[in-house]
Design an enzyme around this catalytic site. Structure first.
Site, PDB file in Angstrom:
ATOM      1  N   LYS A   1     -75.667  51.742  25.603  1.00  0.00           N
ATOM      2  CA  LYS A   1     -76.193  52.729  24.661  1.00  0.00           C
ATOM      3  C   LYS A   1     -76.199  52.198  23.235  1.00  0.00           C
ATOM      4  CE  LYS A   1     -75.982  56.708  27.575  1.00  0.00           C
ATOM      5  NZ  LYS A   1     -75.447  58.045  27.875  1.00  0.00           N
TER       6      LYS A   1
ATOM      7  N   ARG B   1     -70.895  55.278  35.023  1.00  0.00           N
ATOM      8  CA  ARG B   1     -72.321  55.051  35.317  1.00  0.00           C
ATOM      9  C   ARG B   1     -72.790  53.854  34.489  1.00  0.00           C
ATOM     10  NH1 ARG B   1     -77.319  56.529  33.142  1.00  0.00           N
ATOM     11  NH2 ARG B   1     -78.925  57.013  34.703  1.00  0.00           N
TER      12      ARG B   1
END
Length: 338
Positions: A280, A315
């Site tokens: 991210k 994840r």
């Protein structure tokens, strides 16, 4: 005044009398920080916490989709989309997706998360029929080929969830916590599928424009508590719910860091935690990695921070690299047998 209890997670072998397991896993805690909207009330020993709070924080989490939560697990990301932020277009051909799925499991994934609609910042909605056509055939082909690993469907839409569960998916991963599509609650309840409820502020197309919170940790907690209560009211048992604070979904760098620092608070729901930080933007911003696929080291660092607070499922895109780190963490904290 509402009080929130953030257990101070520990993994050290020197464990004091009176300490209790955190979520039945590899961490323990002997104290919790008591938080309110007015600020922190300091640390309180376990013996002085309300019994129901200790019970929720300490109880082992129920197995879900053949995944146990007494050890860390990895959810490998398989985006069958042309526009996902770091791997869009790489695996949208069915034969490539099938090969990638098998490679992720060989690398150490305990579950696959298959998505047919990007929810990156700025992404636009994909029509239901197109999302089904991207995902359901891949899941059906995996199952018909003997693929036994649990599969999660990453979708906000009830019709997509219904079609992919019928094709062989095991769990619904809804980044809107079942708010985007009012029919999602009924589908999850009727199929008895486990569901992941994630926090997001706004829709993907505008969620990063100017996200604001009064207190990001407590605001996210309250929102997820509301969604959990709604799920139970719809007939979805708490034992079938994962919780995800939604790192990067309508959050600044400061918001993300505050949530990761306070992550153990979310064990208060009595549900396993899913942490999705892979590649991210905030990792690139802090770590100096402009390219998304260069953020595996930063992803591992944040994953280890989550593991130290008892987050059970992670994840990730870079399964082999993160699985190696998780195995080392597990060996150090729980022990290693040759």
């Amino acid at each position: 005044m509402k009080r929130y209890y953030r257990p101070i997670a520990q993994t050290d072998a020197a464990r004091p009398a009176g300490a209790v397991p955190l979520a039945g896993g590899w961490c323990w805690f002997s104290h919790a920080e008591v938080l309110t909207r007015a600020g922190s009330e300091g640390l309180v020993p376990v013996a002085d916490l309300p019994e129901e709070v200790v019970a929720r924080l300490s109880a082992p989490r129920a197995q879900m989709a053949d995944i146990g939560f007494d050890r860390p697990s990895i959810m490998g990301i398989l985006n069958v989309t042309p526009d996902s932020f770091s791997d869009g277009g790489k695996f949208d051909a069915p034969e490539v997706a099938l090969a990638r799925a098998r490679a992720l499991v060989a690398a150490g994934a305990d579950m696959l998360d298959i998505g047919g609609e990007s929810t990156r910042p700025g992404a636009l909605e994909v029509p239901v029929e197109e999302e089904i056509s991207r995902t359901a055939p891949v899941i059906a082909a995996l199952r018909s080929g003997g693929f036994a690993t649990p599969i999660s469907i990453d979708t906000r839409k009830a019709a997509v969830a219904e079609a992919t569960l019928a094709a062989g998916a095991d769990l619904v991963n809804d980044v809107s916590a079942m708010l985007f599509d009012p029919a999602m609650e009924a589908v999850v309840a009727a199929t008895q599928a486990p569901v992941c409820l994630m926090h997001a502020q706004g829709l993907p197309e505008g969620m990063q424009a100017d996200p604001r919170y009064d207190n990001v940790l407590l605001d996210v907690y309250d929102h997820l508590e509301e969604r959990l209560v709604a799920a139970e009211a719809a007939g979805i048992a708490r034992a079938r719910v994962l919780i995800d604070p939604g790192i990067g979904f309508g959050k600044t760098v400061a918001h993300n860091l505050a949530l990761i620092r306070g992550l153990s608070l979310f064990h208060g729901f009595g549900c396993p935690l899913l942490l999705g930080v892979s590649r991210k933007r905030f990792i690139g911003t802090i770590g100096g990695a402009e390219a998304a696929d260069a953020r595996a080291p930063g992803t591992l660092a944040v994953t280890l921070a989550g593991l130290a607070q008892g987050a059970q499922m992670h994840r990730v895109h870079d399964v082999a690299e993160i699985a190696q780190g998780v195995r080392l963490f597990d060996a150090i904290t729980r022990g290693y047998e040759q």
